[in-house]
Design an enzyme around this catalytic site. Structure first.
Site, PDB file in Angstrom:
ATOM      1  N   LYS A  32       0.857  -1.215   0.023  1.00  0.00           N
ATOM      2  CA  LYS A  32       0.101   0.000   0.056  1.00  0.00           C
ATOM      3  C   LYS A  32       0.677   1.453   0.130  1.00  0.00           C
ATOM      4  CE  LYS A  32      -0.888   0.902   4.178  1.00  0.00           C
ATOM      5  NZ  LYS A  32      -1.425   1.749   5.293  1.00  0.00           N
ATOM      6  N   THR A  33       1.795   1.216   0.860  1.00  0.00           N
ATOM      7  CA  THR A  33       2.527   2.447   0.929  1.00  0.00           C
ATOM      8  C   THR A  33       3.532   2.738  -0.204  1.00  0.00           C
ATOM      9  OG1 THR A  33       2.970   1.835   3.152  1.00  0.00           O
ATOM     10  CG2 THR A  33       4.201   3.519   2.527  1.00  0.00           C
ATOM     11  N   ASP A 218      -3.732   8.449   3.478  1.00  0.00           N
ATOM     12  CA  ASP A 218      -3.517   6.990   3.627  1.00  0.00           C
ATOM     13  C   ASP A 218      -4.403   6.462   4.989  1.00  0.00           C
ATOM     14  OD1 ASP A 218      -2.208   4.726   3.886  1.00  0.00           O
ATOM     15  OD2 ASP A 218      -0.280   5.684   4.772  1.00  0.00           O
ATOM     16  N   GLU A 219      -4.343   5.448   5.424  1.00  0.00           N
ATOM     17  CA  GLU A 219      -5.166   5.146   6.485  1.00  0.00           C
ATOM     18  C   GLU A 219      -6.526   5.440   6.532  1.00  0.00           C
ATOM     19  OE1 GLU A 219      -3.660   2.596   8.134  1.00  0.00           O
ATOM     20  OE2 GLU A 219      -1.621   3.084   8.448  1.00  0.00           O
ATOM     21  N   GLN A 249      -8.609  -3.744   9.089  1.00  0.00           N
ATOM     22  CA  GLN A 249      -7.459  -3.000  10.100  1.00  0.00           C
ATOM     23  C   GLN A 249      -8.029  -1.827  10.870  1.00  0.00           C
ATOM     24  OE1 GLN A 249      -3.270  -3.558   8.721  1.00  0.00           O
ATOM     25  NE2 GLN A 249      -4.208  -4.021   6.930  1.00  0.00           N
ATOM     26  N   ARG A 615       1.093  -9.155  10.996  1.00  0.00           N
ATOM     27  CA  ARG A 615       2.294  -8.773  11.054  1.00  0.00           C
ATOM     28  C   ARG A 615       3.462  -9.741  10.603  1.00  0.00           C
ATOM     29  NH1 ARG A 615       1.090  -4.599   9.762  1.00  0.00           N
ATOM     30  NH2 ARG A 615      -0.570  -5.709   9.226  1.00  0.00           N
TER      31      ARG A 615
END
Length: 739
Positions: A32-33, A218-219, A249, A615
Site C-alpha cells: 500500500k505505501t 492514507d489509512e 484493520q 504482522r
DNA sequence: CGAAAGGCTCTTTTT
DNA sequence: GAGCCTTTCG
C-alpha cells in the site's frame, strides 16, 4: 527508473487511475505505501503535475516522514514542493495563515491531552460539578466525540436530553470558553475549525481547492467524520481524491474513526474507481490462512480473499502455559532456540500484547535472561513531566494568556504560591475577565502600590493578600517579565538556559527520584531547541512550540539495534517482523473484557488480533496462560475465542502445565536447561539456611543458569536469594504450607 | 504552604 | 502495582 515496472497489475491500476476519485482497498502486506509513493511519483514524473498541486495526508508523523523519504528517493528535489503531513499539521498551517477569518489569533497555542483534561477539570470546578461523579476523562471523550462529528455545544442541546448529556453540554460550552480565553485550540479544534473556515469562507476554500489538484489519504479507515469533511471540501473542485485503507484493520473507533467513511465515499463519489490490492507479499500461506480464519468471523464486513505466492511455511504454534511468567519464559526459550538454529536474529522477533501492563512480565524475564529488548511505548518524551514544565515556561513566555501553562508552573519549583492563592487568582481573573497572569500582575502590583502610598480605597470586594504571598507573586511576575524580555534578545537555547538558571530548575529536579535521568531529558530538549537558534528569537519560539505540540516521538524506534521488540497490538499496525509472538490470548485480555457487552467492540478486538497476526512474515506463535495477574488481582481466564476459530490443521499446540497440578506448578515447572548443577527447588519446598534458619520457598524464578528464590524464613522474614550462592538445604516438610 | 500518607481506578493512542 | 487525587499533619 520505471515507476510502473515493479508493480503488479492491481497496484498499477491504482497508480494509473489519476483522474477522478479512487478507493484503494489494500489488504495487509499488499504494498500500500509503495502504491501511494509511486502514484505521486507517477503524477509528477509521467503526467507532468507540479508537486505544488499535490497533497498527501497521513495519520502519524512517522508515516509522513517515511513517505517523505521515499518520495525524496523517487523524485529528488521536486519532493520538497509536495504538501505532506498529518491532518493536524496541515490544518494548523491553514489556520495560522487564514484562521483570522473565523476569529482565530494566528499565534494560538495547541493543547494536548493532558492540558485538555486540566481545562475540563477547571470547567467542572467553575460549574460546581463533582469530578468524581462526572469523570473528566469521560467528559473529555464525549466532547471529543462531539467535535469529531462537528457538533457544537448549541447543537448538543438539541441532540440529547439525558441528564449526563446536559452535563456534557454545559462542560463543553465552558471548556470552549476557556480555550478561547487562552487563545488556545485542542487537537479536535484544528480539524473542526478548518472545516468551519472553509464552510463559512468560500473564497478561502477556493484558494486551497485550486491549489490541491490531487489529494491522497492514507489509512482512510481511521478517519473520522471531520477529517472526511475536510477532504471532501478540499477535493471539491477537481475531485481527484485517492483514499487508501483496509476496513479489516480499523482499530481506532474509540478515537471516533468512522468506518462509514468508506461507505460514504462510494456514495459521495459514485464515479469512484475501486481497486482491491489482494496479493500479500509478506506472510506465509499458513499465516494468511490463520488470519483469514480469524477475520471471517466478523459479520459487519465485506468478505475479501487475500492470496500469496509465498511458501506454505510452518504451522502456527499455540503455547499454553500456567502463568504470565511462564508464558514470558517460553517466549524467551523459543527465541533462543530459533537463534541457536541460525537464520534469525533478535531484531527479527516481536512480542505483541493487548495492554501495556502485560509488558512488565515480559521485561522481567527478558532482563533475567539477559536477552536484549526494546520496549515501544511507555511515557513519550514530550509527555514527561520535566519536559512539559519547561515547555509550559516557553508557552507562557510566548503567550501570557495561557492559563493552563501558568497553572502548571506557577509553583514549580515551589515558590510559596499554593492552592489557596491560586484559587484567589482564578476568582480575580474571572471577576475582571482577565487572564490568570494579568490577575497575578494586578494582585502583586496593588499591594506594592499600597505599601508606598496611603492605602487606597479598596475598590474590590477581594481581600488584599498577605505580604508574604504578595511578595511571592511579585517575584514570579518579575521572573516572567525578565524571561519575556530575554526571549526577544536571546537564542532559543539561550532562553532555555535563562529559564533553568532563574528557576533553579536543576537543583529542583536533581532532588527528585531519577533526577539525573530527568535532567538529561532536559538537556536533550535543549539540543532539540538549539536547532532553532539560527532563526529570529520570536520566530524560533513559535516554530519550536508548534513542533513540540504536533510531534510526539523524539526517540525513534531504533531499527538498527539488535533486540527483540515489545509492542502493543495497536502500535504494531504498519510494521512487520519475521517472527511474531502474540501473548495473552485469553478471554478478558484479547478480547479485552471491556468489549464483552458490545458486538461492535468485539469485532474491533477481532480486527486487532488480525492486525497482529498479519504482522508476521515467517513464524507465528500464539500464547495463552491459565492464570494471569493484572492490576493486582489474579484471575483464571479461559482461552480466547479467537483461538477456537483457527482451523486445527494449521496449528500445533504445546501445553506446559497440567490442570490437576495447577495449584503447585508455577514458573518452576520448566526448569532452565542449565540449572542441573544447582539445587532445584520449587514453590512450597521447605529449606534450611545456615544463617537464616528454616523457611518456605515463596517464589522461584529461573534465570539463564540459576534460580532466583524468594524465601520466607521463620525468624528473619522474607529474603531474596540466588540458589547457587545461598547455603541452603532442602528439608522435610514439618509444617503446612498455608495456601 | 507543602510533604506525607491513604483511597481509588485501571484499554488501546495520535495529534 | 502505579499514578492520581484528596486529606492530614507539621
Amino acid at each position: 527508473m520505471d515507476i510502473l515496472a515493479t508493480l503488479n497489475p492491481a497496484q498499477r491500476e491504482a497508480v494509473e487511475a489519476i483522474a477522478g476519485p479512487v478507493l484503494i482497498l489494500a489488504g495487509p502486506g499488499s504494498g500500500k505505501t509503495r502504491v501511494i509513493a509511486h502514484r505521486v511519483a507517477y503524477l509528477v514524473k509521467l503526467c507532468g503535475v507540479n508537486p505544488h498541486h499535490i497533497m498527501a495526508v497521513t495519520f502519524t508523523n512517522k508515516a509522513a516522514r517515511e513517505m517523505g523519504e521515499r518520495l525524496g528517493q523517487l523524485l529528488g528535489e521536486a519532493a520538497e514542493a509536495l504538501t505532506l503531513g498529518t491532518f493536524h499539521a496541515i490544518c494548523a498551517r491553514i489556520l495560522r495563515r487564514d484562521g483570522k477569518a473565523i476569529g482565530l489569533d494566528s499565534s494560538f497555542v495547541i493543547y494536548d491531552d493532558e492540558d485538555q483534561l486540566i481545562l475540563i477539570k477547571q470547567a467542572l470546578e467553575e460549574l460546581n460539578l463533582d469530578p468524581k461523579q462526572y469523570a473528566p476523562r469521560a467528559l473529555h471523550s464525549a466532547i471529543s466525540a462531539a467535535k469529531s462529528r462537528l457538533i457544537s455545544p448549541e447543537d448538543y442541546a438539541q441532540l440529547g436530553n439525558s441528564y449526563f448529556e446536559e452535563v456534557v453540554r454545559r462542560v463543553y460550552q465552558r471548556y470552549r470558553g476557556l480555550l478561547s480565553q487562552g487563545q488556545a485550540v485542542d487537537f479536535d479544534d484544528l480539524l473542526m475549525k478548518a472545516v468551519q473556515l472553509f464552510r463559512d469562507h468560500p473564497q478561502i476554500l477556493n484558494k486551497y481547492q485550486s491549489r490541491y489538484v490531487h489529494i491522497l489519504v492514507d489509512e482512510f479507515q481511521d478517519t473520522n467524520i471531520v477529517q472526511y469533511m475536510l477532504m471532501k471540501q478540499m477535493a471539491g473542485k477537481y475531485r481527484n481524491l485517492c483514499v487508501v485503507g483496509d476496513p479489516d484493520q480499523s482499530i481506532y473507533s474509540w478515537r471516533f474513526a468512522d468506518l462509514r467513511n468508506i461507505l460514504s465515499f462510494e456514495k459521495d463519489y459514485p464515479e469512484a474507481k475501486v481497486v482491491l490490492l489482494a496479493q500479500n507479499y509478506r506472510s506465509t500461506k499458513t499465516i494468511l490462512e490463520v488470519a483469514s480464519d480469524i477475520i471471517s468471523a466478523n459479520v459487519q464486513r465485506k468478505p475479501k480473499k487475500l492470496w500469496t505466492e509465498n511458501e506454505d511455511g510452518d504451522s502456527v504454534t499455540v503455547i499454553e502455559s500456567y502463568s504470565a511468567e511462564e508464558e514470558a519464559q517460553s517466549v524467551v526459550n523459543e527465541i533462543e532456540k530459533l537463534i541457536g538454529q541460525g537464520q534469525v536474529s533478535l531484531k527479527d522477533c516481536a512480542v505483541m500484547y493487548r495492554v501495556n501492563a502485560q509488558s512488565r512480565a515480559l521485561e522481567d524475564t527478558f532482563m533475567r535472561y539477559g536477552v536484549p529488548y526494546k520496549l515501544v511505548g511507555g511515557t513519550r518524551f514530550y509527555q514527561r513531566r520535566e519536559i512539559k514544565d519547561i515547555i509550559a515556561y516557553l508557552r507562557l513566555i510566548h503567550k501570557p494568556q495561557d492559563n493552563v501553562s501558568l497553572t502548571r508552573i506557577i509553583n514549580v519549583p515551589a515558590r510559596g504560591i499554593g492552592q489557596r492563592t491560586l484559587i484567589q487568582l482564578k476568582s480575580r481573573a474571572r471577576a475582571h475577565d482577565a487572564s490568570f497572569f494579568e490577575a497575578l500582575k494586578q494582585a502583586s502590583h496593588n499591594v506594592i502600590a499600597s505599601q508606598g502610598c496611603e492605602p487606597k480605597a479598596r475598590q474590590e470586594a477581594q481581600p488584599s493578600l498577605p505580604p508574604r504571598i504578595a511578595r511571592a507573586l511579585a517575584g514570579f511576575d518579575a521572573l516572567m517579565a525578565n524571561l519575556i524580555a530575554q526571549s526577544r534578545e536571546r537564542s532559543l537555547s539561550g532562553l532555555l538556559d535563562e529559564i533553568l538558571q532563574h528557576t533553579r530548575y536543576r537543583e529542583y529536579i536533581l532532588d527528585k527520584e531519577d533526577g539525573e535521568e530527568r535532567w538529561e531529558n532536559i538537556m536533550e530538549l535543549k539540543s532539540v531547541a538549539s536547532e532553532y537558534d539560527e532563526l529570529e528569537p520570536e520566530e524560533a519560539l513559535s516554530a519550536f512550540l508548534e513542533k513540540v505540540s504536533l510531534v510526539s516521538d523524539i526517540d525513534e524506534l531504533d531499527e538498527q539495534a539488535n533486540a527483540v521488540t515489545l509492542i502493543t497490538l495497536h502500535k504494531a499496525k504498519g510494521l512487520e517482523f519475521p517472527i511474531v509472538f502474540i501473548v495473552g490470548l485469553e478471554e478478558g485480555i484479547l478480547p479485552y473484557s471491556k468489549s464483552f457487552g458490545d458486538p461492535e467492540e468485539m469485532e474491533e478486538e477481532r480486527r486487532l488480533c488480525y492486525v497482529g497476526i498479519t504482522r508476521a512474515k515467517k513464524r507465528l506463535y500464539l500464547l495463552r496462560s491459565y492464570r494471569r495477574s493484572l492490576f493486582g488481582g489474579s484471575t483464571a481466564n479461559p482461552p480466547s475465542r479467537f483461538l477456537q476459530d483457527i482451523s486445527p490443521q494449521l496449528v500445533s499446540t504445546r501445553r506446559l502445565w497440567q490442570e490437576s497440578l495447577s495449584s503447585l506448578v508455577s514458573a518452576c515447572s520448566q526448569p532452565s536447561p542449565l540449572s542441573s548443577n544447582t539445587l532445584t527447588l520449587k514453590v512450597g519446598d521447605h529449606v534450611r539456611h545456615s544463617k537464616f534458619g528454616r523457611g518456605i520457598v515463596m517464589n522461584c524464578l529461573p534465570t539463564r543458569d540459576d534460580q532466583e528464590l524468594t524465601v520466607a524464613f521463620e525468624e528473619v522474614g522474607v529474603k531474596k536469594l540466588l540458589a547457587s550462592l545461598a547455603p541452603l538445604e532442602k528439608i522435610e516438610k514439618d509444617f503446612d504450607f498455608p495456601s
